[in-house]
Design a protein around this motif. Sequence first.
Motif, PDB file in Angstrom:
ATOM      1  N   LEU A  99       6.244  -6.793  -4.139  1.00  0.00           N
ATOM      2  CA  LEU A  99       5.744  -7.162  -2.809  1.00  0.00           C
ATOM      3  C   LEU A  99       6.740  -6.766  -1.723  1.00  0.00           C
ATOM      4  N   HIS A 100       8.015  -6.926  -1.997  1.00  0.00           N
ATOM      5  CA  HIS A 100       9.030  -6.505  -1.038  1.00  0.00           C
ATOM      6  C   HIS A 100       8.999  -4.991  -0.840  1.00  0.00           C
ATOM      7  N   GLY A 101       8.795  -4.261  -1.920  1.00  0.00           N
ATOM      8  CA  GLY A 101       8.715  -2.805  -1.801  1.00  0.00           C
ATOM      9  C   GLY A 101       7.507  -2.355  -1.009  1.00  0.00           C
ATOM     10  N   MET A 102       6.392  -3.065  -1.121  1.00  0.00           N
ATOM     11  CA  MET A 102       5.211  -2.711  -0.340  1.00  0.00           C
ATOM     12  C   MET A 102       5.435  -2.984   1.149  1.00  0.00           C
ATOM     13  N   LYS A 103       6.223  -3.980   1.464  1.00  0.00           N
ATOM     14  CA  LYS A 103       6.504  -4.275   2.866  1.00  0.00           C
ATOM     15  C   LYS A 103       7.490  -3.271   3.469  1.00  0.00           C
ATOM     16  N   THR A 104       8.482  -2.865   2.705  1.00  0.00           N
ATOM     17  CA  THR A 104       9.480  -1.930   3.231  1.00  0.00           C
ATOM     18  C   THR A 104       8.976  -0.500   3.273  1.00  0.00           C
ATOM     19  N   SER A 105       7.979  -0.174   2.479  1.00  0.00           N
ATOM     20  CA  SER A 105       7.439   1.182   2.488  1.00  0.00           C
ATOM     21  C   SER A 105       6.400   1.310   3.596  1.00  0.00           C
ATOM     22  N   GLU A 106       5.768   2.459   3.658  1.00  0.00           N
ATOM     23  CA  GLU A 106       4.755   2.707   4.676  1.00  0.00           C
ATOM     24  C   GLU A 106       3.366   2.262   4.249  1.00  0.00           C
ATOM     25  N   THR A 107       3.298   1.476   3.205  1.00  0.00           N
ATOM     26  CA  THR A 107       2.007   0.996   2.720  1.00  0.00           C
ATOM     27  C   THR A 107       1.442  -0.041   3.686  1.00  0.00           C
ATOM     28  N   ILE A 108       0.214   0.156   4.099  1.00  0.00           N
ATOM     29  CA  ILE A 108      -0.464  -0.780   4.997  1.00  0.00           C
ATOM     30  C   ILE A 108      -1.068  -1.883   4.136  1.00  0.00           C
ATOM     31  N   THR A 163      -0.827 -10.379   1.122  1.00  0.00           N
ATOM     32  CA  THR A 163       0.286  -9.624   0.535  1.00  0.00           C
ATOM     33  C   THR A 163      -0.078  -8.972  -0.792  1.00  0.00           C
ATOM     34  N   LEU A 164      -1.313  -9.039  -1.190  1.00  0.00           N
ATOM     35  CA  LEU A 164      -1.764  -8.437  -2.451  1.00  0.00           C
ATOM     36  C   LEU A 164      -0.974  -8.979  -3.637  1.00  0.00           C
ATOM     37  N   MET A 165      -0.725 -10.249  -3.586  1.00  0.00           N
ATOM     38  CA  MET A 165       0.037 -10.869  -4.675  1.00  0.00           C
ATOM     39  C   MET A 165      -0.736 -10.822  -5.985  1.00  0.00           C
ATOM     40  N   GLY A 166      -2.050 -10.925  -5.899  1.00  0.00           N
ATOM     41  CA  GLY A 166      -2.838 -10.885  -7.125  1.00  0.00           C
ATOM     42  C   GLY A 166      -2.698  -9.569  -7.871  1.00  0.00           C
ATOM     43  N   THR A 167      -2.644  -8.462  -7.131  1.00  0.00           N
ATOM     44  CA  THR A 167      -2.472  -7.150  -7.780  1.00  0.00           C
ATOM     45  C   THR A 167      -1.116  -7.049  -8.454  1.00  0.00           C
ATOM     46  N   ALA A 168      -0.077  -7.514  -7.773  1.00  0.00           N
ATOM     47  CA  ALA A 168       1.267  -7.453  -8.358  1.00  0.00           C
ATOM     48  C   ALA A 168       1.383  -8.351  -9.585  1.00  0.00           C
ATOM     49  N   ILE A 169       0.826  -9.550  -9.507  1.00  0.00           N
ATOM     50  CA  ILE A 169       0.881 -10.454 -10.660  1.00  0.00           C
ATOM     51  C   ILE A 169       0.098  -9.881 -11.836  1.00  0.00           C
ATOM     52  N   CYS A 184      14.018  -4.680 -12.753  1.00  0.00           N
ATOM     53  CA  CYS A 184      14.211  -5.441 -11.512  1.00  0.00           C
ATOM     54  C   CYS A 184      15.387  -4.894 -10.712  1.00  0.00           C
ATOM     55  N   ILE A 185      16.491  -4.594 -11.389  1.00  0.00           N
ATOM     56  CA  ILE A 185      17.664  -4.060 -10.681  1.00  0.00           C
ATOM     57  C   ILE A 185      17.353  -2.698 -10.075  1.00  0.00           C
ATOM     58  N   THR A 186      16.741  -1.828 -10.846  1.00  0.00           N
ATOM     59  CA  THR A 186      16.457  -0.466 -10.372  1.00  0.00           C
ATOM     60  C   THR A 186      15.514  -0.486  -9.173  1.00  0.00           C
ATOM     61  N   LEU A 187      14.439  -1.239  -9.249  1.00  0.00           N
ATOM     62  CA  LEU A 187      13.468  -1.263  -8.157  1.00  0.00           C
ATOM     63  C   LEU A 187      14.029  -1.951  -6.911  1.00  0.00           C
ATOM     64  N   PHE A 188      14.812  -2.992  -7.090  1.00  0.00           N
ATOM     65  CA  PHE A 188      15.372  -3.684  -5.929  1.00  0.00           C
ATOM     66  C   PHE A 188      16.318  -2.769  -5.150  1.00  0.00           C
ATOM     67  N   VAL A 189      17.115  -1.974  -5.856  1.00  0.00           N
ATOM     68  CA  VAL A 189      18.057  -1.075  -5.176  1.00  0.00           C
ATOM     69  C   VAL A 189      17.321   0.100  -4.544  1.00  0.00           C
ATOM     70  N   VAL A 192      -1.636   3.842  -5.921  1.00  0.00           N
ATOM     71  CA  VAL A 192      -2.784   3.350  -6.693  1.00  0.00           C
ATOM     72  C   VAL A 192      -3.407   2.144  -6.006  1.00  0.00           C
ATOM     73  N   VAL A 193      -2.571   1.241  -5.498  1.00  0.00           N
ATOM     74  CA  VAL A 193      -3.099   0.067  -4.803  1.00  0.00           C
ATOM     75  C   VAL A 193      -3.865   0.487  -3.553  1.00  0.00           C
ATOM     76  N   GLU A 194      -3.322   1.472  -2.798  1.00  0.00           N
ATOM     77  CA  GLU A 194      -4.035   1.960  -1.608  1.00  0.00           C
ATOM     78  C   GLU A 194      -5.371   2.589  -1.984  1.00  0.00           C
ATOM     79  N   GLY A 195      -5.370   3.357  -3.083  1.00  0.00           N
ATOM     80  CA  GLY A 195      -6.626   3.964  -3.519  1.00  0.00           C
ATOM     81  C   GLY A 195      -7.652   2.931  -3.939  1.00  0.00           C
TER      82      GLY A 195
END
Length: 339
Positions: free
Chosen positions: A166-175, A180-186, A228-233, A297-300
């Motif tokens: 969810l943090h990555g979706m907010k920091t990226s250009e994803t609208i 917050t699309l928590m259901g998709t991430a979960i 988790c470490i790789t994606l967070f960085v 994929v989520v945008e599509g």
Amino acid sequence: GTAATGGGRSGTATDWGGFEDNMQGGGSAVIDMENMDDTSGSSFEDMGEMHQRMKEEEEEEEAEGEAGAAEEEDGEFLGMKGLRGQLGRQVADQMWQVGKRQASRAFSLYANIDILRPYFDVEPVQVRARLLESMIPVKMINFPQKIAGELYGPLMLVFTLVAILLHGMKTSETIIREGTLMGTAIGTCFGYWLGVSSFIYFLAYLCNAQITMVQMLSLLGYGLFGHCITLFVTYNIHFHSLFYIFWLGVGGLSTLRMVAVLVSRTVGHTQRLILCGTLAALHMLFLLYLHFAYHKVVEGILDTLEGPNVPPFQRVARDIPVVSNVVLNTTAKAIALTL
């Protein structure tokens, strides 16, 4: 003569006394016959009365017998109805008790907590030690390595991965639409954890690997620590080269740890190759998917379900031509002179 006369008199007296006695006896006999006649008449009357009474008693007995038979039939009928009613009540009570027990078992939170308590009874120090161990591959593969049979650490890592996505979706250009699309991430994170664990456990069963389902869930869950470490960085520092370094370094170490544990619990080179190769490929490809393809994929999916994301209509200020300015100025001057 006198003696004879006396004797005759005495004989006559004797005969006269006998006659009197006979007469008296006859009288008594006549009286007895009269009494007998009277007794016989009364006895006939009594016999008639007795016969009438006997008939009445027989009729009463017959009436009582019929009433008793009717009462017995009614009692038998009522007894059957009472027995059926008792059986029905007993069956209903048993069904109620069984349903009550099942409902209490299903909705008893304390009992469910007692069942799951051994899998979550762990200290924070142990969780920290297991997180560090998940990044260090084991060297000894000649004997089965120990796997923690707890689910607290893996569950927390899955939720952490959801938060990082969810943090990555907010920091990226994803609208982001619809919250917050928590259901998709979960769904993505838990689907991978449960689905891949079940699939690898099935392969382990086919390859005769000594591992249980809970151990497989724990092993794969702690293996997500590298993800988790790789994606967070890489979500905060957008460099593809940095991502590949972390993908090979951090993600590779966590994957190698899982592979080494499975190798130590599997007998046979072919079985080890199939099981460990499948797990390593799925784990590393999942990290690539989360970094590069997850947001697209989520945008599509959203575009397919809700239509393309068209920005709302906005009003744009336009420039007023010069002629209109002259007209407005002339009108204003005329109004001023009039006033």
